[in-house]
Design a protein around this motif. Structure first.
Motif, PDB file in Angstrom:
ATOM      1  N   UNK A 166       0.910  -1.421   0.047  1.00  0.00           N
ATOM      2  CA  UNK A 166       0.043   0.020  -0.204  1.00  0.00           C
ATOM      3  C   UNK A 166       0.917   1.285   0.114  1.00  0.00           C
ATOM      4  N   UNK A 167       1.818   1.184   0.795  1.00  0.00           N
ATOM      5  CA  UNK A 167       2.988   2.516   0.974  1.00  0.00           C
ATOM      6  C   UNK A 167       3.441   2.876  -0.416  1.00  0.00           C
ATOM      7  N   UNK A 168       3.878   1.593  -1.238  1.00  0.00           N
ATOM      8  CA  UNK A 168       4.610   1.891  -2.365  1.00  0.00           C
ATOM      9  C   UNK A 168       3.480   2.382  -3.552  1.00  0.00           C
ATOM     10  N   UNK A 169       2.405   2.151  -3.377  1.00  0.00           N
ATOM     11  CA  UNK A 169       1.420   2.970  -4.165  1.00  0.00           C
ATOM     12  C   UNK A 169       0.997   4.180  -3.634  1.00  0.00           C
ATOM     13  N   UNK A 170       1.295   4.686  -2.558  1.00  0.00           N
ATOM     14  CA  UNK A 170       0.986   6.196  -2.067  1.00  0.00           C
ATOM     15  C   UNK A 170      -0.039   6.104  -1.062  1.00  0.00           C
ATOM     16  N   UNK A 171      -0.537   4.873  -0.580  1.00  0.00           N
ATOM     17  CA  UNK A 171      -1.624   4.705   0.423  1.00  0.00           C
ATOM     18  C   UNK A 171      -0.982   5.067   1.859  1.00  0.00           C
ATOM     19  N   UNK A 172      -1.907   5.427   2.591  1.00  0.00           N
ATOM     20  CA  UNK A 172      -1.458   5.667   4.125  1.00  0.00           C
ATOM     21  C   UNK A 172      -1.802   4.284   4.601  1.00  0.00           C
ATOM     22  N   UNK A 173      -1.407   4.075   5.903  1.00  0.00           N
ATOM     23  CA  UNK A 173      -1.293   2.470   6.221  1.00  0.00           C
ATOM     24  C   UNK A 173      -2.046   2.564   7.779  1.00  0.00           C
ATOM     25  N   UNK A 174      -2.700   1.413   8.179  1.00  0.00           N
ATOM     26  CA  UNK A 174      -3.499   1.270   9.250  1.00  0.00           C
ATOM     27  C   UNK A 174      -2.245   1.030  10.475  1.00  0.00           C
ATOM     28  N   UNK A 175      -1.607   1.655  10.768  1.00  0.00           N
ATOM     29  CA  UNK A 175      -0.453   1.521  11.877  1.00  0.00           C
ATOM     30  C   UNK A 175       0.029   2.815  12.526  1.00  0.00           C
ATOM     31  N   UNK A 176       0.845   2.596  13.393  1.00  0.00           N
ATOM     32  CA  UNK A 176       1.051   4.077  14.133  1.00  0.00           C
ATOM     33  C   UNK A 176       1.973   4.850  13.116  1.00  0.00           C
ATOM     34  N   UNK A 177       1.921   6.150  13.317  1.00  0.00           N
ATOM     35  CA  UNK A 177       2.614   6.974  12.549  1.00  0.00           C
ATOM     36  C   UNK A 177       3.995   7.130  12.816  1.00  0.00           C
ATOM     37  N   UNK A 178       4.693   6.229  13.934  1.00  0.00           N
ATOM     38  CA  UNK A 178       5.995   6.122  13.981  1.00  0.00           C
ATOM     39  C   UNK A 178       6.364   4.839  13.357  1.00  0.00           C
ATOM     40  N   UNK A 179       5.765   4.160  12.460  1.00  0.00           N
ATOM     41  CA  UNK A 179       5.900   3.223  11.739  1.00  0.00           C
ATOM     42  C   UNK A 179       7.042   3.507  10.707  1.00  0.00           C
ATOM     43  N   UNK A 180       7.584   2.621   9.968  1.00  0.00           N
ATOM     44  CA  UNK A 180       8.792   2.779   8.980  1.00  0.00           C
ATOM     45  C   UNK A 180       8.642   1.940   7.955  1.00  0.00           C
ATOM     46  N   UNK A 181       8.552   2.191   6.683  1.00  0.00           N
ATOM     47  CA  UNK A 181       8.410   1.361   5.627  1.00  0.00           C
ATOM     48  C   UNK A 181       9.716   1.390   4.498  1.00  0.00           C
ATOM     49  N   UNK A 182       9.910   0.413   3.745  1.00  0.00           N
ATOM     50  CA  UNK A 182      10.896   0.447   2.730  1.00  0.00           C
ATOM     51  C   UNK A 182      10.184   0.416   1.470  1.00  0.00           C
ATOM     52  N   UNK A 183      11.210   0.415   0.315  1.00  0.00           N
ATOM     53  CA  UNK A 183      10.686   0.351  -1.146  1.00  0.00           C
ATOM     54  C   UNK A 183      10.826  -1.178  -1.323  1.00  0.00           C
TER      55      UNK A 183
END
Length: 371
Positions: free
Chosen positions: A354-371
């Motif tokens: 979801x994040x890689x398509x520009x969607x926000x995710x149902x998780x804490x804003x302190x979360x971190x994602x990668x490509x």
């Protein structure tokens, strides 16, 4: 990102949820055609846009937009000298009102840099034409009806038509009420045939009512006759109707020319409208999911805190913390066969997708994602 991964992670279900919030069909098509980000900056930019739109959506609600489709083709035809129909011009008018609504919505309240600056380029590229949209809606009442007040000439022509029609009706009403003539008529009514006012005469009394026969009933028992007394007035009405159509065509040509003059700004504004509609759809979905914007890591590591699977009931879903790539690069998940292991794996995969398509995710804003 392979399609089979996205399918197994049920990403397409998430995308369809967002598509339901698109106002315009073309926006939904654009949303479904989106590809995942290919570099970090693109991913951060897309997430920032969605986050900014979500903040504004949560603060001030959604702008009022009408569903429009295929308008660019209509405007391009006007550019080539084509005369647009009333239905097409109303579609242009609705699109221009969308531009006004979006611009007004965005500029109505300043939300600060974090909530708006990343969207400035998008909304400042929308060019409004309020005078043209107002003129279109003042002049065109429906897809088939032009207002009397669309021009002074049209108003005068239609007033003359109404006067002539009233005069004919008065004459024919007097005729059908006359004891002398009434016996020759099938019914005491005035009707229309071939654009002319006629009365229904019994076939056997054809010679008693002078005039022109314009139609015959299926049985042949009734002739629809235009009495000689109103032939000239009927001809005058047909002449006025022709003038009326010519004036309507002139008005449509004038509006078509004004529409053509909107380019190239119209095309840019239309693209911005669709992009705004797309971001608003993602914002609506983010609000439904109570989603947040994660940070984007530079390397291959992610940390999802208080993450929920977006396709599960958020009131019942058990949040999970999953991190990998920093202190360790391998994870073994064990436990009984109750579905929790699979949900955890799919939650991690789906949220990263979801994040890689520009969607926000149902998780804490302190979360971190990668490509």
């Amino acid at each position: 990102m392979r399609e089979k991964y996205l399918k197994n992670l049920e990403f397409y279900k998430i995308r369809e949820q967002a598509a339901q919030y698109c106002v315009c069909p073309e926006t939904a098509a654009l949303l479904r055609a989106e590809q995942p980000c290919t570099d970090l900056e693109e991913m951060r930019s897309r997430l920032a846009e969605t986050d900014a739109m979500t903040v504004r959506y949560l603060r001030v609600g959604a702008p009022r937009m009408a569903q429009v489709e295929g308008v660019l083709e209509i405007v391009r035809r006007a550019e080539k000298g084509g005369v647009l129909s009333m239905a097409e011009l109303l579609l242009v008018g609705r699109t221009l009102r969308n531009f006004e609504s979006l611009a007004g919505w965005y500029h109505a309240e300043e939300l600060g840099d974090s909530a708006g600056s990343v969207l400035n380029d998008l909304f400042y590229s929308i060019t409004e034409s309020p005078s043209l949209s107002k003129s279109i809606f003042d002049a065109i009442l429906s897809e088939t009806e032009m207002a009397d007040t669309a021009s002074d000439a049209l108003y005068g022509i239609r007033r003359s038509i109404r006067t002539a029609e009233s005069s004919i009706r008065d004459r024919l009403e007097g005729m059908i009420k006359s004891p002398t003539t009434q016996k020759y008529l099938q019914d005491a009514v005035v009707s229309m045939r071939s654009g002319r006012f006629v009365v229904p005469v019994k076939a056997e009394y054809r010679g008693e009512v002078g005039g022109v026969i314009h139609d015959v009933s299926a049985s042949g028992a009734t002739l629809f006759v235009e009495p000689s007394a109103v032939v000239e007035l009927n001809a005058r009405i047909l002449q006025l109707r022709s003038q009326e159509q010519e004036e309507i065509e002139r008005i449509l040509a004038s509006f078509s020319s004004s529409t053509a003059a909107l380019q190239p700004f119209f095309g840019v504004s239309y693209g911005a409208m669709l992009r705004a509609d797309l971001l608003l759809a993602k914002a609506h979905l983010a609000a439904d999911q109570a989603a947040a914007m994660p940070a984007v890591a530079s390397g291959y590591a992610f940390s999802l805190l208080h993450a929920r699977h977006p396709l599960l009931d958020k009131k019942k879903a058990v949040p999970v913390d999953i991190a990998i790539g920093r202190d360790y690069d391998t994870m073994i998940i064990t436990g009984p066969n109750t579905g929790g292991k699979t949900v955890s794996l799919k939650t991690a995969g789906l949220l990263l997708a979801m994040a890689s398509f520009g969607y926000l995710i149902p998780a804490s804003e302190r979360s971190e994602v990668c490509l």
